[in-house]
Design an enzyme around this catalytic site. Structure first.
Site, PDB file in Angstrom:
ATOM      1  N   GLY A 107       0.856  -1.180   0.000  1.00 50.71           N
ATOM      2  CA  GLY A 107       0.000   0.000   0.000  1.00 50.71           C
ATOM      3  C   GLY A 107       0.894   1.231   0.000  1.00 50.71           C
ATOM      4  O   GLY A 107       1.081   1.894  -1.026  1.00 50.71           O
TER       5      GLY A 107
ATOM      6  N   CYS B 246      -9.591  21.305  18.659  1.00 50.83           N
ATOM      7  CA  CYS B 246      -9.469  21.514  20.106  1.00 50.83           C
ATOM      8  C   CYS B 246      -8.986  20.253  20.807  1.00 50.83           C
ATOM      9  O   CYS B 246      -9.745  19.602  21.539  1.00 50.83           O
ATOM     10  CB  CYS B 246     -10.808  21.958  20.682  1.00 50.83           C
ATOM     11  SG  CYS B 246     -11.255  23.582  20.094  1.00 50.83           S
TER      12      CYS B 246
END
Ligand code: LLP
Length: 431
Positions: free
Chosen positions: A292, A361
Site C-alpha cells: 500500500g 481543540c
C-alpha cells in the site's frame, strides 16, 4: 523464481521522491487555485512506484492494499498500470489487476474503479455480517482471506464455496510503530501450528482453498524489519509445506516502508525481494505481495496555510488550517512528516524552532513538533511531505471540520478528484 532487477531506479524513476523535490511554484499555484488544506497527488509518481515494485518482484502478483489510499484516481491508475496482472489464476476470465481490500466498502470502490472481482483479495478481519453479505453477493469470484476458523464457518453457513485463503498469525511483527506491527497481534490470523489443519479441513469441505497469507506489519525500513519480514515468510512457508492442499499462492502481505526523514535511506527493495524468495524457495506456489504505502506515500503532499503565529516560551507555533482531522498519523502514531515552507522568500528568512499545529481543540492536534523552519508568517503556504499513504484516507470530520480537497497531477495536467466537504455535507446524512 528469478532474481529481481530494480534497474528502473534511475534518474527518471528514483527510489524516493523527497519533499524538497516538489516544485514550490507549482504547489503555490495549485493552492491558489483550489485553496487549502489540499492534498496534491501525483499519479505519474504512483505509476513509477509501481514500476519499481514490479521490477523487484517480477514473478509476483501485486495486489494494491486499497486502505492506503482508496481514491478512484489512485485505484484507476494502479489498475491501468497492471498491478496484479500476474496474480490471476490461469484460465480466469480477463482479470488483469489486483486489489487487497479490507472491507466491503473497499471492495465496492475497487469494483467501481474497474478491478475484476477475480483479482480482488478480501481480507476479512472480524468481518461484519453486512460486509460478508455484500462481498459474497456482488463479487463471489473474490478470494476471501479468512483470519479465524469462525470466519470460515460463517462463509460455510452462507453457502460460499469459492476461493478461500487463510491468514496466518506469524507471532512476530515489524513496522514504523508497535501500533502497526500486526504480525505480532493475535487479532490477525490463526496460529501457525493450527493453520495446516485448518487448510486441510476447509479443502475437505466445499471451499476452493487457494492460498496462505501473512503480513508482518506496515512501514518496514530497517535491516531488522527486513529480517522480521523474512521470519514471517519462513513461518508462512512452513504452513504451505505442511498442508496437504496444493496451494496456488503464498501471499506475504505488504509493509514495504518509505523514508519519512530527509536523511533516511530508502528501503532496499531488491534485498526484501531476495529475502522473500529465499524463504519461499522450497514452496511451489506463486508469490503475492500487497503493498500500500510503497506505491502512494511519496506521490502526495498536503498543503496548508498558516493562519496564526504565536511565540511561546519554548517555540514558535505556526497554526495552520490542516490538522489531525486532515492528517491523523502524527497524532495517532507520533509519525514524522517533513514540513517545508513554500513562502516565496523562505530562503531569506532566519530559521526558527517551530511547531506546526492545527485548528482542532485537542492537544494532540500537532502536525510537526519542534522543527527548524524559515520564520513562519501568517499567510505562508506549508507543504507536508509523504502524505499519500493513510493521509486523506484517514481524514475525518471531528470538530465538524470538512475533509480536504484532493487534486491529481498526471501527464503534465491537473484536475480536482475530490471536492472539499462543504458545511452542508457535515449534516447531509442526519435525519
Ligand atoms: N496487507 C494487509 C493485510 C494489511 O493489513 C496492510 C496494512 C497492508 C497489506 C498494507 O501495508 P502497507 O504496504 O501500506 O504498509 N494507518 C497506518 C498503517 C496501517 C496499515 C494496516 N495494514 C499508518 O498510517 O501508518
Amino acid at each position: 523464481m528469478s532474481r529481481g532487477n530494480s534497474s528502473v531506479a534511475s534518474e527518471s524513476n528514483p527510489d524516493v521522491r523527497r519533499l524538497a523535490d516538489w516544485s514550490a511554484g507549482a504547489l503555490r499555484e495549485l493552492a491558489a487555485e483550489y485553496g487549502t488544506p489540499l492534498y496534491v497527488q501525483d499519479l505519474d509518481r504512483v505509476r513509477e512506484n509501481h514500476e519499481r515494485l514490479a521490477a523487484a518482484f517480477p514473478d509476483a502478483g501485486v495486489h494494491y492494499a486499497v486502505k492506503a489510499n482508496a481514491g478512484r484516481a489512485v485505484l484507476e491508475t494502479l489498475r491501468e498500470a497492471g498491478a496484479g496482472a500476474e496474480s490471476v489464476p490461469a484460465g480466469t476470465k480477463n482479470a488483469p489487476v489486483g486489489a487487497e481490500c479490507a472491507s466491503a466498502g473497499e471492495v465496492y470502490r475497487a469494483l467501481e474503479a474497474g478491478f475484476a472481482p477475480a483479482g480482488i483479495h478480501y481480507t476479512a478481519v472480524n468481518p461484519p455480517a453486512r460486509d460478508l453479505a455484500f462481498v459474497l453477493e456482488e463479487a463471489p469470484e473474490v478470494t476471501v482471506v479468512a483470519g479465524a476458523r469462525d470466519t470460515i464457518t460463517r462463509l460455510d453457513e452462507r453457502g460460499f464455496s469459492g476461493r478461500l485463503a487463510l491468514r496466518v498469525h506469524p507471532g512476530v511483527g515489524a513496522g514504523h510503530s508497535e501500533a502497526v506491527a500486526t504480525g505480532a497481534d493475535a487479532k490477525f490470523g490463526v496460529p501457525v501450528d493450527r493453520a495446516p489443519g485448518l487448510l486441510d479441513a476447509a479443502a475437505a469441505r466445499d471451499f476452493d482453498v487457494v492460498g496462505v497469507h501473512a503480513h508482518a506489519g506496515s512501514g518496514m525500513l530497517s535491516d531488522a524489519d527486513v529480517a522480521t519480514h523474512r521470519e514471517v515468510v519462513e513461518r508462512v512457508a512452513s504452513v504451505a509445506r505442511e498442508t496437504t492442499v496444493d496451494l496456488e499462492f503464498v501471499d506475504v502481505g505488504g509493509g514495504f516502508g518509505v523514508p519519512y526523514r530527509p536523511d533516511e535511506a530508502p528501503l532496499d527493495l531488491d534485498a526484501v525481494a531476495d529475502a522473500t524468495r529465499d524463504a519461499l524457495a522450497s514452496v511451489d506456489a506463486k508469490l503475492v505481495v500487497e503493498p500500500g504505502r510503497y506505491l502512494v506515500a511519496d506521490a502526495s503532499v498536503l498543503l496548508a496555510t498558516v493562519n496564526t503565529v504565536k511565540q511561546t516560551a519554548g517555540a514558535t507555533l505556526a497554526g495552520v488550517d490542516a490538522g489531525m482531522t486532515t492528517l491523523l498519523r502524527p497524532a495517532l502514531y507520533d509519525a514524522r512528516h517533513e514540513v517545508r515552507s513554500l513562502a516565496a522568500d523562505a530562503n531569506d528568512r532566519p530559521e526558527r524552532r517551530a511547531s506546526v499545529v492545527g485548528p482542532v481543540c485537542e492537544s494532540t492536534d500537532v502536525l510537526a513538533e519542534d522543527r527548524s523552519l524559515p520564520r513562519p508568517e501568517r499567510g505562508d503556504l506549508l507543504a507536508v511531505g509523504n502524505a499519500g499513504a493513510y493521509g486523506v484516507e484517514m481524514a475525518n470530520q471531528y470538530n465538524s471540520r470538512p475533509r480536504p480537497a484532493v487534486v491529481a497531477l498526471a501527464d503534465g495536467d491537473h484536475r480536482l478528484v475530490r471536492e472539499r466537504d462543504s458545511l452542508s455535507d457535515l449534516t447531509a446524512s442526519e435525519r
